[in-house]
Enzyme design. Structure first.
Site, PDB file in Angstrom:
ATOM      1  N   CYS A  85      -6.089   2.315   5.418  1.00 42.92           N
ATOM      2  CA  CYS A  85      -4.933   4.199   5.170  1.00 42.92           C
ATOM      3  C   CYS A  85      -5.628   4.472   6.788  1.00 42.92           C
ATOM      4  O   CYS A  85      -5.070   3.840   7.736  1.00 42.92           O
ATOM      5  CB  CYS A  85      -6.039   4.870   4.129  1.00 42.92           C
ATOM      6  SG  CYS A  85      -4.271   5.587   3.739  1.00 42.92           S
ATOM      7  N   HIS A 202      -4.347   1.410  -1.328  1.00 39.95           N
ATOM      8  CA  HIS A 202      -5.706   1.890  -0.856  1.00 39.95           C
ATOM      9  C   HIS A 202      -7.011   0.623  -2.219  1.00 39.95           C
ATOM     10  O   HIS A 202      -6.799   1.170  -3.261  1.00 39.95           O
ATOM     11  CB  HIS A 202      -6.488   3.063  -1.793  1.00 39.95           C
ATOM     12  CG  HIS A 202      -6.096   3.848  -0.613  1.00 39.95           C
ATOM     13  ND1 HIS A 202      -7.318   4.269  -0.058  1.00 39.95           N
ATOM     14  CD2 HIS A 202      -5.623   5.302  -0.460  1.00 39.95           C
ATOM     15  CE1 HIS A 202      -6.629   5.096   1.161  1.00 39.95           C
ATOM     16  NE2 HIS A 202      -5.870   5.741   0.966  1.00 39.95           N
ATOM     17  N   GLU A 204      -9.106  -0.399  -2.963  1.00 38.03           N
ATOM     18  CA  GLU A 204     -10.816   0.312  -3.894  1.00 38.03           C
ATOM     19  C   GLU A 204     -10.568   1.614  -4.594  1.00 38.03           C
ATOM     20  O   GLU A 204     -11.350   1.548  -4.919  1.00 38.03           O
ATOM     21  CB  GLU A 204     -11.882   0.452  -2.474  1.00 38.03           C
ATOM     22  CG  GLU A 204     -11.457   2.182  -1.562  1.00 38.03           C
ATOM     23  CD  GLU A 204     -10.443   1.878  -1.149  1.00 38.03           C
ATOM     24  OE1 GLU A 204      -9.001   1.204  -0.813  1.00 38.03           O
ATOM     25  OE2 GLU A 204     -10.089   3.562  -0.202  1.00 38.03           O
TER      26      GLU A 204
END
Lengths: 231, 84
Positions: A85, A202, A204
């Site tokens: 990002c 994302h 994560e």
């Protein structure tokens, strides 16, 4: 695996990334952007967030943070760097990845689940993934509209540098499945050396049991298998 | 003292969704003659330096390295004298 996650002023996904690697049993540490020592990592993460408040352009000021000299040198020595990002935006501003991330075509901040199609397994980040497989990984950005001139786009395509594209849940690369207007539905690319990845989604945020999707963990597994299997 | 006025704009080949949205709003306000709106940035930098050529050179370097993203943006510079 030793993982260094860089914290810029305004980063807000640094702890998420750190926690994912820590919980997977890796030696993960947070590195302040004013430091000059990357602490000899195997992998550097430039996390999501709003470094420097997105002033001027997303990533434009973070690119000049002191630690970036070390990140650039590390990348130039084939070290693995992953920008997520805002991290992707910083990598383009730093010239480690081509192109740029512009404001979403719909002008809105988007925060939602998004299906990605794996487009190449020829990278440390997608090594164990199957080309054409689908991942549900959330996006959360306002400047994710990937742009590059036509010559640059052709180079990305010809060199198999596009690792992830936005698609619908069936895997079709339609304009409707493209959330932000990115050229060629691009969600993530690698550099020509294939050691620097930038992606807007994302992983994560989709890598632990506590959340809806765990598909992002497949990318972390790929990186692990890259190191387990040797270079 | 010299002031550099810097205008950063999107290249003509790059779509400007913000400009498009503003055009739509202007049409809604009744400005039917408006055909296009492009949105850019305006930046002023003040130099303690009276050498126009040197200030122009420095400003170009500043634009290339930070203020403009040459992938998508063009810029032009105007230099003017200011009273200190």
């Amino acid at each position: 695996m030793k993982v260094s996650v860089i914290t810029f002023p305004g980063s807000n996904c640094d702890h998420d990334a750190h926690e994912v690697f820590r919980s997977r049993g890796h030696d993960a540490r947070l590195i302040w952007h004013k430091d000059h020592d990357l602490q000899e990592p195997d992998l550097v993460i430039l996390p999501g967030g709003f470094s420097y408040g997105d002033y001027l352009r997303s990533g434009a000021l973070a690119r000049f943070s002191p630690i970036m000299n070390e990140v650039i040198a590390f990348a130039q020595k084939s070290g693995l760097v992953m920008g997520i990002c805002n991290g992707f935006q910083i990598l383009t501003e730093a010239g480690l990845l081509p192109g740029t991330l512009m404001m979403n075509s719909g002008l809105h901040f988007l925060c939602k689940h998004q299906t990605l199609r794996v487009e190449s397994s020829d990278s440390p980040f997608t090594k164990s993934l199957e080309v054409g497989s689908l991942l549900d990984v959330p996006i959360a950005h306002k400047e994710g509209n990937y742009f590059i001139d036509s010559e640059g786009l052709k180079a990305l395509q010809d060199n198999d540098q596009i690792l992830f594209r936005y698609c619908d849940p069936q895997g079709n690369l339609t304009p409707e499945a493209n959330p932000n207007g990115s050229l060629d539905n691009i969600a993530g690319i690698v550099n020509i050396g294939r050691n620097v990845l930038g992606m807007m989604p994302h992983p994560e945020r989709s890598a632990t049991e506590s959340v809806y999707s765990q598909d992002g963990s497949q990318i972390f597994q790929a990186i692990e298998s890259f190191f387990d299997g040797g270079n | 003292m010299l002031k550099a006025k810097i205008f950063v704009e999107l290249k003509p080949s790059v779509l400007d969704p913000q400009g498009k949205a503003v055009t739509n709003s202007l049409h809604n306000l009744g400005f039917k003659d408006v055909t296009q709106t492009r949105i850019g940035k305006y930046i002023e930098i003040v130099f303690d330096n009276s050498d126009k050529e040197d200030v122009s050179r420095q400003t170009t370097e500043i634009c290339d390295s930070l203020l403009a993203n040459l992938n998508t943006e063009n810029y032009h510079i105007e230099i003017e004298e200011i009273k200190s």
